[in-house]
Enzyme design. Structure first.
Site, PDB file in Angstrom:
ATOM      1  CE  LYS A 223       1.946   0.291   1.848  1.00 56.79           C
ATOM      2  NZ  LYS A 223       2.150  -0.780   2.849  1.00 56.79           N
TER       3      LYS A 223
ATOM      4  CB  SER B 190       1.517  -3.289   6.461  1.00 60.25           C
ATOM      5  OG  SER B 190       2.295  -2.723   7.489  1.00 60.25           O
TER       6      SER B 190
ATOM      7  CB  SER C 251       2.238   0.721   6.504  1.00 61.64           C
ATOM      8  OG  SER C 251       2.520  -0.333   5.593  1.00 61.64           O
TER       9      SER C 251
END
Length: 484
Positions: free
Chosen positions: A76, A175, A151
């Site tokens: 990420k 998330s 997210s």
């Protein structure tokens, strides 16, 4: 080759069925060919990946390697990666090249894990749909008209589209688990302090935690073995031995006490989602677990408390992005105040600005006691609810998200509606507990997630419960339609 799980890749590499270079090149080719559809990557590190794969092949040939040596994954874009852009999906950090590796990135590098690239996300991890990214929204491989969750939407979409066998992610209020639910994956958020946050760009420091998105609980266990470590560079990281998370995966569930909170089955939960969760409960009963009703009476206060605490911490953390030291700087500022104002106005997106404003307001003189202090008191009550429940049960079970993936733009004009997408996940972060989501079926051809919450440092127990469920069902093996 892209159909293989992490466990299957590990076995194949050991048996010399294929090399790390072959696997890595295969994934890089898929990303180049298919990711225009999903937008799951911000940066693809092809040259770096092939260099790392070649080094891993040498280590594999020498025979002295860790379990994950040669396995490619994605990171990420919230984790610093030395010499590679780390943008947090924001214009503010579009040109930021990290000078060092985050601890978890370094842990994987030492283990011989290959980095395919950096995945898309909501800007500064603020969002539940991956619509706030400076680099554009990420599309859900199960339905490209729908969001992948956020997210960590880029990590989830990359794994669901088989553009990575697994990916790192972060979880501040859901998330990891919410994108796992919406994309049909296994996602684990460890106990707060179990995994180092050093080198992970901060959103809300008392809530943020790094974790994993993978296809199976077994894969998550393998990856957590190398991700978790004590790190003196992170003052919130807890000095505690890391167990082998794969050791108890096959342990029978006889005697496991599962608690089902009545508060998780009220208004707002999609009836079809509720039916799938209830069917999953029956699977656990058939595996030998006992089911108990529990109460988490302050659940309804989790979202409002979170949206005071998290923005307050974000307001403090993001104040470092001022156009002076690093990040976006406006052109030709008239003075220092103009530099601050225009750099931040130009560099931050609308949702980030909204949360900074909310947080600054909550911390301002005259409002601190009315909002922030009260929210922290509520947080303690929420944590105590879980402590009380875990006196009677071992694991808490419920839905991960109130509904399957929703269409782009359907909640963007109503921030509160978007915030309520995390209604079942936020309390876990407020309490600092480990949480995990696994697929438990489809509603309207879109995945639904089952959430398991454990006591502090009970990741092994959660992974055992998830693995046994996946041995008894095939929901985790279902692939999004149209995936090559």
């Amino acid at each position: 080759m892209h159909q293989f799980t992490i466990a299957e890749l590990v076995k194949g590499l050991r048996n010399k069925d294929f090399s790390s270079t072959e696997i890595t090149q295969h994934y890089l080719d898929r990303i180049a060919r298919l990711d225009n559809t999903y937008n799951s990557y911000i940066t693809v590190t092809g040259d770096v990946a092939l260099q790392q794969a070649a080094a891993a092949d040498k280590r594999l040939a020498a025979g002295n390697t860790s379990a994950l040596c040669g396995v490619p994954i994605a990171h990420k874009d919230i984790f610093c990666t030395a010499g590679v852009r780390t943008s947090c999906a924001s214009k503010m950090l579009d040109k930021f090249i990290a000078p060092y590796n985050a601890t978890i990135v370094e842990n994987y590098l030492k283990a011989g894990v290959v980095m395919l690239g950096k995945t898309n996300m909501d800007e500064f991890a603020m969002g539940s749909s991956n619509e706030t990214s400076w680099y554009g929204p990420v599309k859900n491989p199960w339905n490209t008209h729908c969001v992948p969750g956020g997210s960590s939407g880029g990590s989830a979409a990359a794994v669901a589209a088989h553009l990575a066998p697994a990916a790192t992610a972060s979880d501040t209020g859901g998330s990891i688990r919410q994108p796992a639910a919406l994309c049909g994956l296994t996602g684990i958020k460890p106990t707060y302090g179990r995994v180092s946050r050093w080198g992970m760009i901060a959103f809300a420091s008392s809530l943020d935690q790094a974790g994993i998105l993978s296809r199976t609980a077994e894969d998550a266990a393998l990856l957590l073995n190398d991700m978790a470590s004590y790190d003196p560079k992170d003052s919130t990281c807890i000095e505690r031995d890391v167990p082998d998370y794969t050791a108890d995966l096959n342990k029978p569930l006889n005697g496991l006490r599962i608690g089902v909170p009545k508060e998780y089955f009220g208004e707002g939960l999609n009836p079809k989602t509720a039916a799938l969760v209830e069917a999953a409960i029956k699977v656990y009963e058939s595996l030998g677990a006992s089911i108990h009703s529990v109460s988490l009476p302050h659940t309804h206060l989790a979202v409002p408390a979170y949206y005071v605490i998290a923005p307050a911490e974000c307001s403090a953390n993001l104040s470092r992005f001022d156009g002076v030291r690093y990040g976006h700087r406006c052109e030709d500022p008239k003075d220092l105040m103009d530099l601050y104002m225009r750099s931040r106005s130009e560099g931050f997106g609308a949702e980030v600005k909204r949360r900074i404003l909310v947080g600054t307001y909550a911390l301002s003189a005259g409002y601190y006691d009315a909002y922030y202090s009260k929210a922290q008191k509520v947080r303690r009550l929420i944590k105590q609810d879980f402590v009380d429940a875990f006196h009677h049960v071992d694991v808490i079970l419920g839905p991960t998200s109130p509904s399957p993936a929703f269409e782009f733009g359907s909640k963007g004009k109503d921030p509160v509606a978007m915030y309520l997408e995390d209604i079942y996940t936020i309390a876990t972060n407020l309490a600092g507990l480990p949480g995990l989501s696994i697929p438990c079926g489809l509603v309207d051809d879109k995945p639904v997630g089952l959430q398991l919450i454990g006591n502090f440092f009970a990741e092994a127990q959660l992974l055992n419960a998830a693995h046994q469920f996946q041995q008894a069902t095939d929901f985790h093996q279902q692939t999004a339609p149209g995936i090559e």
